[in-house]
Design an enzyme around this catalytic site. Structure first.
Site, short mmCIF file in Angstrom:
data_model
loop_
_atom_site.label_atom_id
_atom_site.label_comp_id
_atom_site.label_asym_id
_atom_site.label_seq_id
_atom_site.Cartn_x
_atom_site.Cartn_y
_atom_site.Cartn_z
N ASP A 212 -5.57 -1.16 13.57
CA ASP A 212 -6.54 -0.09 13.78
C ASP A 212 -6.76 0.70 12.48
OD1 ASP A 212 -8.02 1.49 15.84
OD2 ASP A 212 -6.72 3.09 15.14
N GLU A 275 -9.14 -3.98 11.29
CA GLU A 275 -10.34 -3.26 11.69
C GLU A 275 -10.65 -2.32 10.53
OE1 GLU A 275 -12.28 0.22 14.29
OE2 GLU A 275 -10.35 0.35 13.35
#
Ligand code: NOJ
Length: 556
Positions: A212, A275
């Site tokens: 993330d 990401e």
């Protein structure tokens, strides 16, 4: 493993299906999905024909950002089950031949994390505060935030705390919600802790991680003011909070960790996927240098408008950017942060990258039929591309965005933090319909669903599409079967010039002749070669007069 030995590794062409645990399948009937629900529904993915799953966070969390606010990285939130349920889910997936990627959230924790609670209870300058980004404020009494950084969800990126003496004190950084304090990655304790978390899940058998906010961990020295906004940036690294060179050292360290789990002679690489919303594409490609991450999401493709010229350029640049590193490119059209592509493509295309805020009932509504037709063509294009592809739960059903959710039910912090200017991401997170008629359309045993499901979900349920020729589910099954049979993900792409409005290329296969992809991106009918065998077409249409607008086909 070196680049050479993993040239045929599983992840190079894997199709990876994203499960959003809150919304995939609810076993206990509380209206929120859970791990036992996921385990029970895994056979759907075998039937669909994907290689792996990635699960958004299911860790202990107060859920202020749907689990991307982690309070305990080594346990499962009671809403989703127990740690033993994660073990069972991983074991069952492996039994079924599916690999499992979990989400790692290393940029920030929840404000409920014991470290942050300790930091709040400790004095400025203490070791506990040094795990996060605490600073004195500017202004005579420290009443101004330490710099001008903003939260990605809207509003300021800093919040001031009250010290033990009851007086306003230092500020802490949160690039996302106020309940998501950023770690200070210049503190070695943070890196050691995250490596230990990686090992914890690797030891439980996971096959990899989606990282993330992978571009956010390291902040520029001295935390200088930003000179412009993220949205206006052409190069992410000219902002002091994104894509700083130091992030690459972290990924080199992690790659050594995952490589240490390699098993000689087995196709068992554990992988890392970033990401990272990074521009330009060359900067993004640096995350997949041989000794760093295996993959990085390629959001440029997702944001390309339904305009053939822009799609061709995006594909060309994406492939060229990773070529120097012998890394596969990844492709994705939907995820839990963006408007579902069946709805996104239901608007008139505008040139330039598409960043679409959430849609509300009083906004212009997408053309559902056109959106789905284009979405099917876009997926047919994507799944022919060399590299690895990510699918988001429900796109195989052609689910639209829920555009008419009542605002009072919205849970994405974006809606509040943007001062009600961005409706946020709830519209793509609505629970999945499995059986058409049952309560909650089979999402769970009760009628409960944490976000209401639009009525159209009934007819789009898995059971309603299974075995139905022409359904979106059957289209996905056919595409995935053919992609695997011909190993298209391993192929080489050569462009074909079939006109301005057409995306057309040829991909080499492991089964003989190349496969041709032809997508008519909103133009006049495209004549097809008379001798061509149509392997699959995104719509059930008569091709005698050529391939109609907003359709794509694979030919041989
Ligand atoms: C990216 C995740 O995909 C998103 O859902 C989340 O809100 C932010 N990172 C913050 O963790």
């Amino acid at each position: 493993m070196s680049e050479k030995t993993n040239a045929t590794a599983w992840w190079r062409d894997a199709v990876i299906y994203q499960i959003y645990p809150r919304s995939w399948a609810d076993a206990d009937g509380d209206g929120m999905g859970d791990l036992p629900g996921i385990t029970a529904r895994l056979p759907h993915l075998v039937d669909l024909g994907v290689d792996a799953v990635w699960l958004s966070p299911f860790y202990t969390s107060p859920q202020h950002d749907a689990g991307y606010d982690v309070a305990d990285y080594r346990d499962v939130d009671p809403r989703f089950g127990k740690l033993a349920d994660a073990d069972t889910m991983i074991a069952r997936a492996h039994e079924l031949g599916l690999r499992v990627l979990v989400d790692l959230v290393p940029n920030h924790s929840s404000s409920e994390h014991p470290w942050f609670k300790e930091a709040l209870a400790s004095a400025p300058g203490s070791a506990a505060r040094a795990r996060y980004v605490f600073r004195d404020g500017r202004g005579e009494h420290g009443e101004e935030p330490p710099n001008n950084w903003l939260s990605v969800f809207g509003g300021p990126g800093w919040t001031r705390v009250t010290e033990a003496d009851g007086e306003p004190g230092q500020w802490y950084l949160h690039l996302f919600d106020v309940t998501q304090p950023d770690f200070d990655w210049s503190n070695p304790e943070v890196g050691d802790e995250m490596e230990s978390v990686l090992r914890f899940w690797l030891d439980r058998g996971v096959d990899g991680f989606r990282i993330d906010v992978a571009h956010g961990l390291v902040k520029a020295d001295g935390l200088p003011d930003a000179t412009h906004s993220y949205a206006d940036s052409k190069r992410t690294d000219d902002l002091p909070m994104w894509d700083q060179p130091g992030v690459h050292d972290i990924y080199r360290r992690w790659r050594k960790v995952t490589d240490s789990y390699a098993v000689e002679g087995e196709d068992a690489d554990r992988i890392l996927c970033a990401e990272a919303w990074v521009l330009p594409v060359e900067s993004l490609a640096r995350y997949v240098r041989g000794d760093e991450l295996h993959q990085s999401f390629n959001f440029g493709f997702l944001m390309a408008p339904w305009i053939a010229k822009e799609m061709r350029a995006e594909i060309t640049e994406s492939l060229a950017a990773v070529a120097p590193y012998a890394a596969p490119q990844t492709w994705v059209l939907s995820n839990h942060d963006v408007v579902r592509h069946a709805s996104r493509l239901g608007y008139a295309p505008q040139p330039g990258p598409l960043r679409m805020p959430g849609i509300g009932a009083d906004d212009p509504q997408p053309d559902a039929e056109l959106g789905l037709r284009r979405a099917r063509a876009a997926t047919t294009t994507m799944l022919a591309l060399p590299g690895s592809a990510y699918l988001y739960q429900g796109e195989e059903l052609g689910l639209p965005e829920a555009t008419e959710l009542p605002d009072e039910l919205r849970q994405d912090p974006t809606w509040e933090r943007s001062g009600h200017t961005n409706r946020g991401r709830d519209g793509c997170r609505v629970p999945i319909p499995w059986e058409g008629g049952d309560p909650s359309y089979g999402f769970g045993p009760s009628e409960k669903s944490w976000l209401p499901q639009p009525e159209v979900f009934g007819e789009l349920a898995v059971a309603r599409q299974q075995g139905v020729p022409g359904s979106t589910l059957e289209l996905y099954r056919t595409l995935l079967g053919l992609r695997r049979e011909h190993r298209l993900g391993r192929g080489e792409l050569t462009w074909l010039d079939l006109g301005e409005d057409v995306v057309a290329f040829e991909v080499t296969t492991e089964t003989g002749a190349p496969v041709r992809l032809i997508a008519n991106v909103g133009g006049p009918n495209v004549p097809l070669p008379a001798d061509a065998e149509v392997l699959v077409c995104s719509q059930d249409v008569d091709l005698a007069d050529g391939l109609p607008a907003d359709c794509a086909a694979w030919l041989r």
